[in-house]
Scaffold this active site. Structure first.
Site, PDB file in Angstrom:
ATOM      1  N   ARG A 241     -56.923  -7.786 -29.252  1.00 31.18           N
ATOM      2  CA  ARG A 241     -57.523  -6.800 -28.339  1.00 31.18           C
ATOM      3  C   ARG A 241     -58.367  -5.809 -29.136  1.00 31.18           C
ATOM      4  NH1 ARG A 241     -54.848  -5.392 -23.697  1.00 31.18           N
ATOM      5  NH2 ARG A 241     -56.703  -4.109 -23.422  1.00 31.18           N
TER       6      ARG A 241
ATOM      7  N   GLU B 104     -53.106   6.218 -47.983  1.00 36.44           N
ATOM      8  CA  GLU B 104     -53.154   6.044 -46.524  1.00 36.44           C
ATOM      9  C   GLU B 104     -54.447   5.303 -46.169  1.00 36.44           C
ATOM     10  OE1 GLU B 104     -53.838   9.843 -44.716  1.00 36.44           O
ATOM     11  OE2 GLU B 104     -53.394   9.133 -42.685  1.00 36.44           O
TER      12      GLU B 104
ATOM     13  N   SER C  84     -60.178   1.993 -38.701  1.00 36.05           N
ATOM     14  CA  SER C  84     -61.256   2.679 -37.974  1.00 36.05           C
ATOM     15  C   SER C  84     -61.507   4.057 -38.588  1.00 36.05           C
ATOM     16  CB  SER C  84     -60.875   2.821 -36.497  1.00 36.05           C
ATOM     17  OG  SER C  84     -59.751   3.681 -36.363  1.00 36.05           O
TER      18      SER C  84
ATOM     19  N   ALA D 255     -50.308   4.604 -35.070  1.00 34.37           N
ATOM     20  CA  ALA D 255     -50.144   5.807 -34.237  1.00 34.37           C
ATOM     21  C   ALA D 255     -49.157   6.811 -34.834  1.00 34.37           C
ATOM     22  CB  ALA D 255     -49.704   5.406 -32.838  1.00 34.37           C
TER      23      ALA D 255
ATOM     24  N   PRO E 207     -47.147   0.389 -35.912  1.00 38.39           N
ATOM     25  CA  PRO E 207     -47.112  -0.255 -34.596  1.00 38.39           C
ATOM     26  C   PRO E 207     -48.459  -0.779 -34.098  1.00 38.39           C
ATOM     27  CG  PRO E 207     -46.759   2.124 -34.418  1.00 38.39           C
ATOM     28  CD  PRO E 207     -46.675   1.769 -35.874  1.00 38.39           C
ATOM     29  N   ASN E 208     -48.380  -1.943 -33.498  1.00 40.22           N
ATOM     30  CA  ASN E 208     -49.489  -2.625 -32.821  1.00 40.22           C
ATOM     31  C   ASN E 208     -50.507  -3.262 -33.752  1.00 40.22           C
ATOM     32  OD1 ASN E 208     -48.668  -2.055 -30.083  1.00 40.22           O
ATOM     33  ND2 ASN E 208     -49.179   0.069 -30.540  1.00 40.22           N
TER      34      ASN E 208
ATOM     35  N   ASN F 271     -50.663   2.044 -43.600  1.00 40.11           N
ATOM     36  CA  ASN F 271     -51.408   2.368 -42.382  1.00 40.11           C
ATOM     37  C   ASN F 271     -50.333   2.614 -41.323  1.00 40.11           C
ATOM     38  OD1 ASN F 271     -52.843   2.566 -40.048  1.00 40.11           O
ATOM     39  ND2 ASN F 271     -54.135   0.773 -40.414  1.00 40.11           N
TER      40      ASN F 271
ATOM     41  N   HIS G  49     -56.827   3.674 -42.895  1.00 39.07           N
ATOM     42  CA  HIS G  49     -57.117   3.445 -41.474  1.00 39.07           C
ATOM     43  C   HIS G  49     -58.315   2.523 -41.365  1.00 39.07           C
ATOM     44  CE1 HIS G  49     -54.157   6.275 -40.307  1.00 39.07           C
ATOM     45  NE2 HIS G  49     -54.642   7.114 -41.204  1.00 39.07           N
TER      46      HIS G  49
ATOM     47  N   ARG H 262     -63.177   9.634 -33.593  1.00 40.53           N
ATOM     48  CA  ARG H 262     -62.576   9.127 -32.351  1.00 40.53           C
ATOM     49  C   ARG H 262     -61.977  10.322 -31.608  1.00 40.53           C
ATOM     50  NH1 ARG H 262     -58.975   3.953 -33.617  1.00 40.53           N
ATOM     51  NH2 ARG H 262     -58.990   3.939 -31.333  1.00 40.53           N
TER      52      ARG H 262
ATOM     53  N   TYR I 161     -61.437  -2.468 -34.014  1.00 37.10           N
ATOM     54  CA  TYR I 161     -60.721  -2.933 -35.207  1.00 37.10           C
ATOM     55  C   TYR I 161     -61.257  -4.236 -35.795  1.00 37.10           C
ATOM     56  CZ  TYR I 161     -57.532   0.608 -33.461  1.00 37.10           C
ATOM     57  OH  TYR I 161     -57.003   1.798 -33.017  1.00 37.10           O
TER      58      TYR I 161
HETATM   59  O1  CA2 Z   1     -57.696   2.815 -37.574  1.00 43.49           O
HETATM   60  C1  CA2 Z   1     -56.509   2.566 -37.832  1.00 43.49           C
HETATM   61  O2  CA2 Z   1     -56.168   1.780 -38.700  1.00 43.49           O
HETATM   62  C2  CA2 Z   1     -55.409   3.199 -36.993  1.00 43.49           C
HETATM   63  O3  CA2 Z   1     -54.345   3.542 -37.862  1.00 43.49           O
HETATM   64  C3  CA2 Z   1     -54.973   2.173 -35.979  1.00 43.49           C
HETATM   65  C4  CA2 Z   1     -53.948   2.678 -34.988  1.00 43.49           C
HETATM   66  C5  CA2 Z   1     -54.395   3.998 -34.352  1.00 43.49           C
HETATM   67  O4  CA2 Z   1     -53.350   4.506 -33.547  1.00 43.49           O
HETATM   68  C6  CA2 Z   1     -54.778   5.013 -35.409  1.00 43.49           C
HETATM   69  O5  CA2 Z   1     -55.218   6.183 -34.758  1.00 43.49           O
HETATM   70  C7  CA2 Z   1     -55.865   4.476 -36.310  1.00 43.49           C
HETATM   71  C8  CA2 Z   1     -53.733   1.676 -33.850  1.00 43.49           C
HETATM   72  C9  CA2 Z   1     -53.322   0.329 -34.315  1.00 43.49           C
HETATM   73  C10 CA2 Z   1     -53.309  -0.548 -33.115  1.00 43.49           C
HETATM   74  O6  CA2 Z   1     -54.043  -1.691 -33.401  1.00 43.49           O
HETATM   75  C11 CA2 Z   1     -54.475  -2.449 -32.367  1.00 43.49           C
HETATM   76  C12 CA2 Z   1     -55.135  -3.590 -32.697  1.00 43.49           C
HETATM   77  C13 CA2 Z   1     -55.617  -4.393 -31.720  1.00 43.49           C
HETATM   78  C14 CA2 Z   1     -55.420  -4.082 -30.397  1.00 43.49           C
HETATM   79  C15 CA2 Z   1     -54.747  -2.928 -30.063  1.00 43.49           C
HETATM   80  C16 CA2 Z   1     -54.264  -2.113 -31.033  1.00 43.49           C
END
Ligand code: CA2
Length: 145
Positions: A17, A98, A102, A77, A9-10, A74, A100, A107, A22
């Site tokens: 954003r 897996e 970031s 969340a 998701p996202n 990936n 990520h 964090r 990211y």
């Molecule tokens: O670091 C990563 O790849 C994460 O999997 C990204 C997830 C976060 O919940 C994990 O803890 C770490 C969030 C992805 C959301 O991506 C966005 C990108 C741009 C703006 C908002 C969210």
């Protein structure tokens, strides 16, 4: 060699954003980078993104019937919450890495918890988009078929 890349998701919001976390590149840039890697290696890499946990579970189950050799995931969340995705990956028994973007360990503390990490052969965190390419290379170099 069949590889499936799954994004949770996202992640379709990349570049729109939170560029400080990211990066400024978009989800389309990420897909292009992965597709280029596939062409260089001489095979197709399927890329799937969903904001829905159940759709990700279904995609993992389909990978079993489609004889996918390796999964890069990936879970976003869902990394930190989803026993359903963990169970699906365990059930299909397809080697999985897996990723990520970031560095989740530097964090909020809840981001250091990963259910998918319990089944993944390897976890790559904090390497930005390059982590996906590293994950693909890992699957290629550790393919026992
Ligand atoms: O670091 C990563 O790849 C994460 O999997 C990204 C997830 C976060 O919940 C994990 O803890 C770490 C969030 C992805 C959301 O991506 C966005 C990108 C741009 C703006 C908002 C969210």
């Amino acid at each position: 060699m069949k590889i499936l890349v799954i994004n949770g998701p996202n992640l379709n919001f990349l570049g729109i954003r939170e560029p400080e976390i990211y990066g400024k590149n978009t989800y389309q840039d990420l897909c292009k980078m992965i597709n280029k890697k596939g062409s260089e290696l001489g095979f197709d890499i399927e890329i799937f993104q969903s904001n829905h946990e159940g759709e990700i579970v279904t995609k993992i189950q389909e990978a079993y019937f489609n004889k996918v050799d390796g999964i890069v995931i990936n879970p976003a969340a869902y990394t930190h919450t989803s026993i359903a995705i963990l169970d699906a990956l365990k059930a299909v028994n397809i080697p999985c890495v897996e990723v990520h973007i970031s560095d989740v360990d530097n964090r909020e503390p809840f981001r250091s918890v990963s259910y998918v990490g319990m089944v993944a052969k390897k976890t790559i965190k904090g390497h930005g988009f390059a982590g996906y390419l590293e994950a693909i290379d890992y699957l290629l170099n550790n393919n026992n078929k």
